[in-house]
Design an enzyme around this catalytic site. Structure first.
Site, PDB file in Angstrom:
ATOM      1  N   ARG A 109      54.501  70.059  30.092  1.00 47.93           N
ATOM      2  CA  ARG A 109      54.946  69.875  31.473  1.00 47.93           C
ATOM      3  C   ARG A 109      53.752  69.789  32.407  1.00 47.93           C
ATOM      4  NH1 ARG A 109      59.055  73.858  34.681  1.00 47.93           N
ATOM      5  NH2 ARG A 109      57.148  75.004  35.004  1.00 47.93           N
ATOM      6  N   THR A 155      53.686  68.015  38.957  1.00 44.08           N
ATOM      7  CA  THR A 155      54.935  67.241  39.110  1.00 44.08           C
ATOM      8  C   THR A 155      56.112  67.900  38.376  1.00 44.08           C
ATOM      9  OG1 THR A 155      54.541  65.939  37.123  1.00 44.08           O
ATOM     10  CG2 THR A 155      53.594  65.101  39.180  1.00 44.08           C
ATOM     11  N   ASP A 185      54.941  82.340  31.383  1.00 44.30           N
ATOM     12  CA  ASP A 185      54.706  81.142  30.580  1.00 44.30           C
ATOM     13  C   ASP A 185      54.925  81.475  29.096  1.00 44.30           C
ATOM     14  OD1 ASP A 185      52.689  78.345  30.845  1.00 44.30           O
ATOM     15  OD2 ASP A 185      53.202  79.215  28.893  1.00 44.30           O
ATOM     16  N   ASP A 238      52.001  80.553  26.609  1.00 46.00           N
ATOM     17  CA  ASP A 238      50.831  81.429  26.770  1.00 46.00           C
ATOM     18  C   ASP A 238      51.109  82.821  26.214  1.00 46.00           C
ATOM     19  OD1 ASP A 238      49.313  79.465  27.880  1.00 46.00           O
ATOM     20  OD2 ASP A 238      49.485  80.169  29.939  1.00 46.00           O
TER      21      ASP A 238
END
Ligand code: PRP
Ligand code: URA
Length: 204
Positions: A100, A104, A196, A199
């Site tokens: 991703r 944006t 995340d 991560d």
């Protein structure tokens, strides 16, 4: 969509969300939830009758009607894979790589490797996060373009915005999540979420 609600899943999800959890605790809890979700996600898989011989006599048994293909979305989908394959031990595995864009929030496709039997298989797409829904919907497009017709999507945490966007683009694909959270924030992260997923799972 179906929220796979169970006390054990709720308890493990708390470890996953917590900033106090180590990488090992995060991985372990994600693995446990994937295993537990497998039962609900596959509840309607069709079976055929087969003959089986017990030590006493021949009787009726069951086999899956179609092959099963698991497709994690790289990277974070890998965190759910082993939990599913521990139950679906004969499943083939394909991979779709999507990343991703941080500004944006649009997914960019960088890898796709799918087994040849995808056209006849029951395909389970897996990714921990359904945020804007763009990644999962693009991955489903790639699977359909490859000839998959029997699809379902399993995630850990979904945002209402992601569920709506995914269901609009793929009304034929059932969605399963361990939790439906409140909303997306201004960076398109799920709130409260877990941060995340890639991560945290890969310790990066
Ligand atoms: C995360 C997550 C999903 C995606 C969800 O991946 O694993 O694939 O974001 O967001 P969306 O619903 O708004 O598309 P990311 O792109 O961060 O890549 P990674 O797994 O490699 O970290
Ligand atoms: N991707 C993640 O890993 N977490 C989110 O909350 C949203 C997208």
């Amino acid at each position: 969509m179906t929220v796979v609600d169970h006390p054990i899943i709720r308890e493990r999800l708390t470890h996953i969300r917590s900033t106090d959890s180590s990488t090992a605790e995060f991985r372990h809890a994600l693995h446990d939830i994937a295993r537990l979700m497998t039962f609900e996600v596959t509840k309607d898989l069709e079976t055929i009758t087969v003959e089986v011989e017990t030590p006493l006599k021949k009787t009726e048994g069951h086999a899956f009607e179609r092959p099963i293909v698991l497709v994690p979305i790289l990277r974070a989908g890998v965190g759910l894979l082993n939990g599913f394959t521990e139950i679906l031990t004969e499943a083939s595995v394909g991979y779709i790589g999507l990343s991703r864009n941080e500004e944006t929030h649009q997914p960019h496709s960088y890898y796709c490797k799918l087994p040849a039997n995808i056209t006849e298989a029951e395909v389970i797409l897996i990714d921990p996060m359904l945020a804007t829904g763009g990644s999962a919907a693009d991955a489903a497009d790639e699977l359909k373009n490859a000839g998959a017709t029997r699809l379902r999507f399993a995630c850990l945490i979904a945002a209402p915005e992601g569920v709506a966007a995914f269901e609009e683009r793929h009304p034929d694909i059932p969605v399963f999540a361990a939790a439906l959270d409140e909303r997306l924030d201004e960076n398109a992260y799920i709130v409260p979420g877990l941060g995340d997923a890639g991560d945290r799972y890969f310790g990066t």
